[in-house]
Design a protein around this motif. Structure first.
Motif, PDB file in Angstrom:
ATOM      1  N   ARG A 176       0.797  -1.234   0.000  1.00  0.00           N
ATOM      2  CA  ARG A 176       0.000   0.000   0.000  1.00  0.00           C
ATOM      3  C   ARG A 176       0.822   1.273   0.000  1.00  0.00           C
ATOM      4  O   ARG A 176       0.252   2.368  -0.108  1.00  0.00           O
ATOM      5  N   LEU A 177       2.140   1.158   0.136  1.00  0.00           N
ATOM      6  CA  LEU A 177       2.987   2.341   0.260  1.00  0.00           C
ATOM      7  C   LEU A 177       4.078   2.350  -0.803  1.00  0.00           C
ATOM      8  O   LEU A 177       4.642   1.304  -1.137  1.00  0.00           O
ATOM      9  N   THR A 212       0.735   6.787  -0.326  1.00  0.00           N
ATOM     10  CA  THR A 212      -0.131   5.681  -0.695  1.00  0.00           C
ATOM     11  C   THR A 212      -0.051   5.502  -2.207  1.00  0.00           C
ATOM     12  O   THR A 212       0.486   6.357  -2.921  1.00  0.00           O
ATOM     13  N   VAL A 256       1.932  10.463   3.273  1.00  0.00           N
ATOM     14  CA  VAL A 256       1.559  10.007   4.615  1.00  0.00           C
ATOM     15  C   VAL A 256       2.653  10.257   5.651  1.00  0.00           C
ATOM     16  O   VAL A 256       2.404  10.141   6.845  1.00  0.00           O
ATOM     17  N   LEU A 277       4.352   9.763  10.778  1.00  0.00           N
ATOM     18  CA  LEU A 277       3.173   9.713   9.911  1.00  0.00           C
ATOM     19  C   LEU A 277       2.191  10.826  10.249  1.00  0.00           C
ATOM     20  O   LEU A 277       2.028  11.204  11.416  1.00  0.00           O
ATOM     21  N   ALA A 283      -3.118   9.420   8.589  1.00  0.00           N
ATOM     22  CA  ALA A 283      -2.660   8.067   8.274  1.00  0.00           C
ATOM     23  C   ALA A 283      -2.661   7.151   9.491  1.00  0.00           C
ATOM     24  O   ALA A 283      -2.380   5.955   9.363  1.00  0.00           O
ATOM     25  N   LYS A 333      -4.336   2.952  10.423  1.00  0.00           N
ATOM     26  CA  LYS A 333      -4.566   2.225   9.183  1.00  0.00           C
ATOM     27  C   LYS A 333      -3.521   1.140   8.932  1.00  0.00           C
ATOM     28  O   LYS A 333      -3.529   0.498   7.887  1.00  0.00           O
ATOM     29  N   TYR A 360      -0.335   1.594   8.496  1.00  0.00           N
ATOM     30  CA  TYR A 360       0.785   2.014   7.656  1.00  0.00           C
ATOM     31  C   TYR A 360       2.114   1.963   8.413  1.00  0.00           C
ATOM     32  O   TYR A 360       3.151   1.631   7.830  1.00  0.00           O
ATOM     33  N   GLU A 369       3.247  -1.635   8.540  1.00  0.00           N
ATOM     34  CA  GLU A 369       3.595  -2.083   7.187  1.00  0.00           C
ATOM     35  C   GLU A 369       4.937  -1.499   6.752  1.00  0.00           C
ATOM     36  O   GLU A 369       5.801  -2.204   6.219  1.00  0.00           O
TER      37      GLU A 369
END
Length: 205
Positions: A9-10, A70, A76, A109, A113, A116, A118, A121
């Protein structure tokens, strides 16, 4: 230049002068900066000092801070890897190194963001990058003891609490009295704790 690989996703890229608004939105948020740098930073400071430092914070091995977006291009925040020279003092003051045997990881972040996944991840990507691409033998991270969000991320990705250090800061933030926590993970522990991926064949030796 080597680059931190993207995740599901990043995507990661170098900072540029076009990121002024992005960094102002990030570092100007009091909640984002609650445990960092003593509070929100004004646009002038970001333009004159902070953004140039982010742009310069890269080397050919890929060490430094990477802007994170993203897949649709929404900024983010950033993720970082830096080589360190451990000593008996607080990790906050460890000297930079040209040898990535010990690598510190970090991230910042935007509030939009949060919640979620992130951070987890991206931090997992940092671990993989440090151990496989940089060939680090150990990854370390630190935060304020009261920063439960960051501590949760460190623990989710497998780092374990090593020690709590108390630093006599000149302008302490609320919660400083509880100390700074340091986390670490060795490469052999990381290999044991996680399932092997087919694309890593030959990289784990």
């Amino acid at each position: 230049m080597s680059r931190l690989p993207d995740t599901e996703r990043l995507t990661f890229r170098r900072f540029t002068n076009a990121d002024l608004d992005n960094v102002e939105q990030l570092n100007g948020d009091a909640e984002v900066m609650r445990f960092l740098d003593g509070g929100p930073q004004p646009r002038a400071e970001i333009e004159e000092r902070v953004l140039p430092e982010l742009i310069a914070d890269q080397n050919e091995n890929g060490l430094g801070r990477w802007a994170a977006e993203t897949v649709d291009g929404t900024f983010v925040g950033w993720f970082s890897t830096h080589a360190r020279t451990p000593d008996d003092g607080p990790m906050e003051f460890w000297a930079s190194s040209d040898d990535p045997t010990v690598v510190s990881i970090g991230y910042r972040l935007s509030r939009a963001a949060w919640g979620k996944g992130y951070a987890t991840e991206g931090a997992k990507a940092l671990l993989r990058w440090a151990f496989l691409s940089l060939r680090a033998t150990e990854v370390v991270a630190s935060t304020m003891a009261v920063n439960k969000g960051s501590r949760n991320v460190m623990e989710k990705i497998g780092l374990h609490h090593d020690r709590t250090i108390h630093i006599d800061w000149p302008d302490p933030l609320p919660g400083t009295e509880h100390g700074e926590v340091e986390y670490r993970l060795r490469r052999d522990e990381w290999i044991t704790l996680r399932p092997a991926r087919p694309d890593e064949a030959g990289e784990l030796t």
